[in-house]
Design a protein around this motif. Structure first.
Motif, short mmCIF file in Angstrom:
data_model
loop_
_atom_site.label_atom_id
_atom_site.label_comp_id
_atom_site.label_asym_id
_atom_site.label_seq_id
_atom_site.Cartn_x
_atom_site.Cartn_y
_atom_site.Cartn_z
N LYS A 30 0.83 -1.20 0.00
CA LYS A 30 0.00 0.00 0.00
C LYS A 30 0.87 1.26 0.00
N TYR A 34 1.26 4.08 -2.95
CA TYR A 34 1.12 5.51 -2.66
C TYR A 34 2.33 6.28 -3.19
N ARG A 37 2.32 6.74 -6.96
CA ARG A 37 1.32 7.72 -7.39
C ARG A 37 1.69 9.13 -6.95
N SER A 38 2.15 9.29 -5.70
CA SER A 38 2.45 10.63 -5.20
C SER A 38 3.67 11.24 -5.89
N ASP A 100 -9.71 1.39 -7.40
CA ASP A 100 -9.13 2.46 -6.60
C ASP A 100 -7.87 1.97 -5.86
N ASP A 102 -6.13 3.22 -3.58
CA ASP A 102 -6.11 3.45 -2.14
C ASP A 102 -6.81 2.32 -1.40
N GLU A 103 -7.68 1.59 -2.10
CA GLU A 103 -8.46 0.53 -1.48
C GLU A 103 -8.07 -0.87 -1.93
#
Length: 125
Positions: A30, A34, A37-38, A100, A102-103
């Motif tokens: 996870k 992140y 993507r960030s 998604d 994030d999920e």
């Protein structure tokens, strides 16, 4: 070429060992998703997993070092397009099917001739 984005026929044999590993590595995956993507590398991180070393992505978690059933690699959609694993004309279909990040974790399971994208929900915090 891969056109299945979440094979409903995924065998219980795969799901069992994947789920057992996933509990141990989900926080790391996870966070890696992140970071991809960030840092604007891609909006579509993908985690290829295999029991053997394979050429897609970079090794993130080795099965021997981490006492896992699977090796976990990290890459993103661009590599799948460059390697012609996802055809340009299927790009919109892939993006529409991508859940998604994030999920859900997007895994690309490789075991011999079996390959499939699998989305596994991250555990609730």
């Amino acid at each position: 070429m891969i056109s299945d984005f979440n094979d409903p026929e995924l065998s219980g044999k795969y799901l069992g060992t994947i789920t057992k590993d996933f509990v141990k590595v989900s926080d790391i995956l996870k966070e890696a998703s992140y970071q991809v993507r960030s840092r604007k590398f891609s909006d579509f991180p993908i985690f290829p997993i295999s029991k053997e070393v394979q050429p897609i992505g970079k090794l993130l978690l080795g099965k021997v070092e981490k006492d896992l059933d699977w090796n976990y690699f990290i890459t993103y959609l661009d590599e799948f397009i460059q390697r012609k694993l996802i055809a340009e004309e299927l790009l919109d279909e892939f993006k529409a099917a991508y859940k998604d990040p994030d999920e859900f974790c997007c895994l690309f399971v490789m075991d011999g001739v079996f390959t499939s994208f699998v989305y596994i929900p991250y555990p609730e915090d």
